[in-house]
Design a protein around this motif. Structure first.
Motif, short mmCIF file in Angstrom:
data_model
loop_
_atom_site.label_atom_id
_atom_site.label_comp_id
_atom_site.label_asym_id
_atom_site.label_seq_id
_atom_site.Cartn_x
_atom_site.Cartn_y
_atom_site.Cartn_z
N ASP A 249 0.91 3.73 -3.02
CA ASP A 249 -0.40 4.34 -3.23
C ASP A 249 -0.65 5.44 -2.20
O ASP A 249 -1.18 6.50 -2.53
N TRP A 250 -0.28 5.17 -0.95
CA TRP A 250 -0.45 6.19 0.09
C TRP A 250 0.35 7.44 -0.26
O TRP A 250 -0.15 8.55 -0.11
N LYS B 202 0.80 -1.23 0.00
CA LYS B 202 0.00 0.00 0.00
C LYS B 202 0.84 1.28 0.00
O LYS B 202 0.34 2.35 -0.32
#
Length: 191
Positions: free
Chosen positions: A156-157, A153
């Motif tokens: 994307d963060w 993730k």
């Protein structure tokens, strides 16, 4: 084997709209938009399909929704010069701030990354080392609780965060700083 049915007028219009948004290959041309149906020609009405019973939606874990990503600045080819690349490749880069995300949940890791980037920008840091563990292949049944979820993730963060415009580059860390299990975040100079 059946012959292709062709495109309906609606499908032709959707295809023409999509095709108008791209540049055709050399020697090719965009398809012409479909001709509007003649007003005197009756359009056969389709019988309404009976409503389908609502299927229960599978439960998903509750995570904080991410804010909409800010508009990205235009990409600068080669945002890092060869000096930076040589220092990273040779392991001669000393992080100004190190962030270890082992043992965090997705929610606490997200909050920790954002606050660490706030801190790094406040102290004019240029290199942040983020140790998140090795990325694992994503399993569709994974509820983001297995190993590698944070690493999966993280990019994307960063792309969707308020800090996206202040990050010049993201590179895999040298083996002495964690190799595949860590990333260097190179921050832009504050101007």
């Amino acid at each position: 084997m059946r012959a292709p049915r062709g495109l309906t007028t609606g499908e032709q219009a959707a295809w023409a709209h999509l095709a108008a948004s791209v540049k055709p290959l050399p020697g090719k041309k965009r398809p012409a938009p479909p001709a509007a149906p003649k007003p005197d020609a009756p359009v056969p009405a389709k019988p309404a399909a009976p409503p389908k019973p609502a299927m229960p939606q599978p439960r998903t874990p509750q995570h904080r929704p991410l804010p909409a990503p800010p508009p990205r600045p235009p990409a600068i080819p080669g945002a890092l010069d060869s000096h930076w690349e040589r220092r990273m490749k040779g392991g001669r880069l000393d992080p100004d701030l190190t962030l270890d995300l082992h043992g965090h949940t997705l929610d606490t890791a997200y909050d920790r990354v954002m606050s660490a980037l706030d801190q790094a920008r406040a102290m004019n840091a240029r290199v942040v080392l983020v140790v998140a563990g090795r990325e694992r292949p994503v399993d569709p049944a994974d509820r983001m609780e297995r190993r590698g979820a944070i690493r999966a993730k993280l990019l994307d963060w960063l792309a969707a965060s308020r800090h996206a415009g202040s990050i010049a580059a993201v590179r895999r860390a040298h083996i002495r700083h964690g190799g595949e299990g860590a990333l260097y975040l190179i921050l832009k100079r504050r101007g």
